[in-house]
Design a protein around this motif. Structure first.
Motif, mmCIF file in Angstrom:
data_model
loop_
_atom_site.group_PDB
_atom_site.id
_atom_site.type_symbol
_atom_site.label_atom_id
_atom_site.label_comp_id
_atom_site.label_asym_id
_atom_site.label_seq_id
_atom_site.Cartn_x
_atom_site.Cartn_y
_atom_site.Cartn_z
ATOM 1 N N THR A 136 23.372 -42.648 -94.242
ATOM 2 C CA THR A 136 22.227 -42.067 -93.589
ATOM 3 C C THR A 136 22.510 -41.826 -91.782
ATOM 4 O OG1 THR A 136 21.643 -44.459 -92.850
ATOM 5 C CG2 THR A 136 20.663 -43.770 -94.855
ATOM 6 N N ASP A 137 21.697 -41.357 -91.258
ATOM 7 C CA ASP A 137 21.964 -40.933 -89.818
ATOM 8 C C ASP A 137 22.097 -41.929 -89.059
ATOM 9 O OD1 ASP A 137 22.107 -38.376 -90.755
ATOM 10 O OD2 ASP A 137 20.115 -37.657 -90.050
ATOM 11 N N TYR A 138 21.494 -43.215 -89.648
ATOM 12 C CA TYR A 138 21.500 -44.427 -88.393
ATOM 13 C C TYR A 138 22.496 -45.232 -88.765
ATOM 14 C CZ TYR A 138 16.746 -42.283 -88.750
ATOM 15 O OH TYR A 138 15.902 -41.158 -88.885
ATOM 16 N N MET A 139 23.585 -44.984 -89.452
ATOM 17 C CA MET A 139 24.533 -45.997 -89.699
ATOM 18 C C MET A 139 25.444 -45.844 -88.637
ATOM 19 S SD MET A 139 25.549 -45.518 -93.574
ATOM 20 C CE MET A 139 24.495 -46.517 -95.009
ATOM 21 N N THR A 140 26.211 -47.075 -88.336
ATOM 22 C CA THR A 140 27.244 -46.902 -87.475
ATOM 23 C C THR A 140 28.571 -46.379 -88.286
ATOM 24 O OG1 THR A 140 28.124 -49.244 -88.128
ATOM 25 C CG2 THR A 140 26.675 -49.336 -86.368
ATOM 26 N N ARG A 144 29.199 -46.436 -92.274
ATOM 27 C CA ARG A 144 29.124 -45.377 -93.121
ATOM 28 C C ARG A 144 30.535 -45.199 -94.101
ATOM 29 N NH1 ARG A 144 28.766 -39.257 -92.594
ATOM 30 N NH2 ARG A 144 30.686 -38.806 -93.416
#
Ligand code: ASP
Length: 708
Positions: A136-140, A144
């Motif tokens: 997801t876009d919110y992962m570090t 990731r």
């Protein structure tokens, strides 16, 4: 058996990246390659067919190498250097198969090759969407990488449940973009059948390694076995030879200059899509460190084994593989300068950057990409010396490596299977432990003491090594570390077995000083692992975007880097000119072996070869024009490590040689291929058959291969 085939489309980064014959092409690309126009006499369907028997059924991966089935009873031909570990493990100073070679006169005499396995590609499918949906876009970046790793493992587990008996592996084809699930037949009972003496199998040693002309008979034979019902099984006396669906036909007439040839195999790793900043890191930091560290370790092992053959045997395999990488790294460093790789790549990137800047939308999306990538390598450059030497501490010093694996296993095995580091998952654990025990059996205390002292001395010269708390004491007083090594039990298999039953807490109180020291260092290693994963995550995302930008810049057909999955490469038997006024022809002969022979390492030739040369006992294996037994051949295909043991096949798909090396100039292949200097080296099938059948009288193997 279920097979599935989904075509994967690859699009180019730079229009000029696909030269006439460049490319280790995935098997999915066969139809597009139009090989028949290049000289191939087989159709794409005859090479690989998901529904029917095809040539690929006769090709296998043998650990990190490639092999070919050359009989319907599972006989495999591969390199001597690929079977080396098995030959070494079976050797003692009293019964030294490395020195004298090995012939199993009958099947019951074949020697189990512990730690070996064989895979055959059965099918593949694109799982990119499944893998990337875990992100997801919110992962570090660290999250990731971990999410992708976990999803890959889940896909593999599910595939293995759905395809009983097969082994599944998800490979990354393009960083951060494309993932493919491969299914393999996976055979665990592999045995040594025939190996020539090292004076043939590694004739010329490191002096000739990565060089042409070459006179090395780098081949041996192994055999794969299955349970009586044909399923994969661990070694057992009840097992029977594996029956491949289609063995490769051996062509005793060999090849000639300019003949079309192709190779199938499992090339390990190339890095042709990386940026100039990566190459600078390699050139300035990593490769020079490898050359220094490996050169030193090889020297220690040589000294330790000089007066004691049993110690030399223990170190033989490790020393050989370090020497191979050390010389390759030197070749790569020279090649980087010779081809101005950093400057060339920078020029390409400045054109790309100009293209990106020319459009506001592109600029917003990709404007900082190259800079962001170079920041990662800047960080790796500044931290490189400490990180590289810390990693080497638990590799050069074997007892530290055992301690790390034992503790890491204990920690990881407390987690759910899917959350463990891959080596400790149930599907891999037996293999990991088997390898650990084999490594422990090769331990030599005196050599390891030198290794520990050497690496600590190097660490003490790196200014920030004192930041690692657990290093402070041993760095201040090397004798502390030496005494830990002296008293450790980590070099005993029985102690290793005991440790494997213990929890992390129990290991911490084991009373073994060296193990306790590793446990204190463990958080540092865990952090290093996370740092690598964090960088992987960052680079994966950045390289994925870079590929999009490059596609927009110059769309064309493009090949993914080697990643140990099945590839095809093709070309011609051809010489080259490595330097002004030097022209090298592509076939070496037995006469060259004799000319090089001095009777001193590494140019010793067995008397039985010399005798047959003198009496011209060449059998039918004479090159019609050269009037000699051909020994090695040179061809302009695109190969790398992992292609060792790959069949060199003629236009009809018959075996005419076994690939084993590249020229010194071609070590740079891993970064950039070029027809003018990229040449691969194989042992000529005529030499293989002559040595096996005529010199060592293993005619039963020639019969088995259908050679009359
Ligand atoms: N001799 C090489 C190796 O073992 C094969 C190659 O890289 O071309 O790495």
């Amino acid at each position: 058996m279920i097979r599935f085939l989904i075509s994967i489309s690859f699009t180019a980064l730079f229009a000029n990246s696909l030269q006439a014959d460049e490319g280790m092409f995935p098997i999915s690309e066969l139809a597009r390659l139009n090989l028949q126009s290049k000289g191939m006499q087989l159709t794409p369907g005859e090479l690989f067919n998901s529904e029917q028997v095809s040539l690929v059924d006769g090709i296998c991966r043998v650990n990190g190498c490639t092999g070919s089935f050359v009989s319907s009873d599972g006989l495999i031909i591969t390199n001597h250097h690929c079977a080396f570990d098995a030959i070494q493990k079976a050797s003692t100073s009293a019964n030294d198969f490395l020195q004298k070679g090995f012939i199993a006169k009958e099947r019951s005499m074949e020697i189990p090759a512990a730690g070996y396995n064989v895979r055959i590609t059965e099918g593949y499918s694109d799982v990119s969407a499944k893998v990337l949906s875990a992100v997801t876009d919110y992962m570090t970046f660290l999250e990731r990488t971990k999410a992708i790793e976990k999803r890959r493992k889940q896909i593999e587990q599910t595939a293995e449940q759905e395809n009983k008996g097969l082994r599944a592996e998800v490979a990354e084809m393009f960083a951060g973009k494309t993932y493919v699930l491969f299914l393999y037949t996976y055979l665990k009972d592999v045995r040594l059948v025939f190996a020539p003496p090292i004076s043939i199998g590694a004739f010329g040693g490191e002096a000739d390694n990565w060089e042409w002309p070459r006179h090395t008979g780098d081949f041996s034979f192994m055999r794969a076995y299955t349970a009586p019902d044909g399923s994969s099984a661990d070694y057992s006396l009840n097992n029977i030879p594996f029956h491949p669906k289609r063995p490769i036909k051996v062509a005793p007439q060999g090849v000639n200059e300019e003949d079309f040839v192709f190779l199938l195999g499992y090339p390990g790793r190339t890095v042709r899509q990386k940026t100039a900043s990566y190459f600078r890191f390699e050139q300035d930091v990593r490769l020079p460190a490898i050359v220094e560290l490996y050169g030193w370790q090889i020297g220690e092992m040589d000294r330790a084994g000089a007066s004691d053959r049993s110690i030399a045997i223990k170190h033989a395999s490790r020393s050989k593989s370090l020497a191979n990488v050390e010389k390759r790294s030197r070749g790569q460093l020279l090649g980087m300068v010779r081809t101005s790789i950093v400057a060339t790549r920078e020029q390409q990137e400045s054109e790309l950057q100009a293209f990106i800047q020319a459009d506001p939308q592109r600029k917003a999306k990709y404007g900082s990409l190259l800079k962001d990538i170079s920041l990662v390598y800047d960080e790796m450059t500044s931290k490189g010396p400490l990180e590289i030497h810390l990693k080497e501490l638990k590799s050069a010093c074997r007892a530290m490596s055992f301690a790390f694996t034992l503790y890491d296993a204990a920690v990881e095995r407390t987690k759910e299977d899917i959350d463990r580091e891959a080596p400790y998952m149930n599907r891999n654990y037996d293999l990991t432990i088997q390898q650990l025990k084999l490594d422990i059996a090769d331990w030599d205390a005196a050599t390891d003491a030198q290794m520990l002292q050497g690496i600590l001395t190097r660490l003490s010269k790196i200014s920030n090594s004192n930041e690692v708390e657990a290093l402070k004491k041993p760095l201040a007083n090397l004798d502390v570390a030496a005494s830990l090594l002296k008293s450790t039990r980590l070099g005993q298999v029985a102690f290793g077995e005991e440790c494997l039953k213990k929890s992390p807490d129990e290991l911490a109180t084991s009373g073994d000083g060296l193990l306790s020291w590793m446990i204190r260092l463990y958080p540092t290693y865990k952090q290093l692992r996370d740092v690598d994963k964090e960088r992987d995550g960052r680079l994966g995302q950045l390289y994925g975007s870079l590929m999009e930008a490059k596609q927009a810049f110059q769309p064309s057909v493009f090949v993914p880097d080697a990643n140990a999955t099945l590839r095809i490469t093709y070309g011609r038997v051809r010489g080259y000119s490595p330097a002004d006024a030097i022209l090298k022809t592509p076939i070496s002969t037995l006469q060259g072996v004799i000319e090089k022979t001095t009777g001193v390492e590494p140019y010793i030739t067995p008397q039985e070869v010399i005798d047959r040369y003198r009496t011209k006992a060449f059998g039918p294996f004479v090159h019609p024009k050269l009037g000699q037994v051909p020994v090695a051949i040179l061809y302009n295909t695109d190969t790398t490590g992992g292609n060792s043991g790959s069949p060199v096949l003629n236009a009809k798909g018959e075996l005419v040689g076994v690939n084993f090396d590249r020229t010194f100039e071609a070590t740079i292949n891993d970064f950039a291929w070029n027809e003018s200097y990229s040449r691969s080296i194989g042992v000529d099938i005529r030499y293989v058959l002559w040595v096996t059948g005529w010199v060592y009288n293993a005619k039963h193997l020639l019969d088995e291969m259908g050679i009359r």
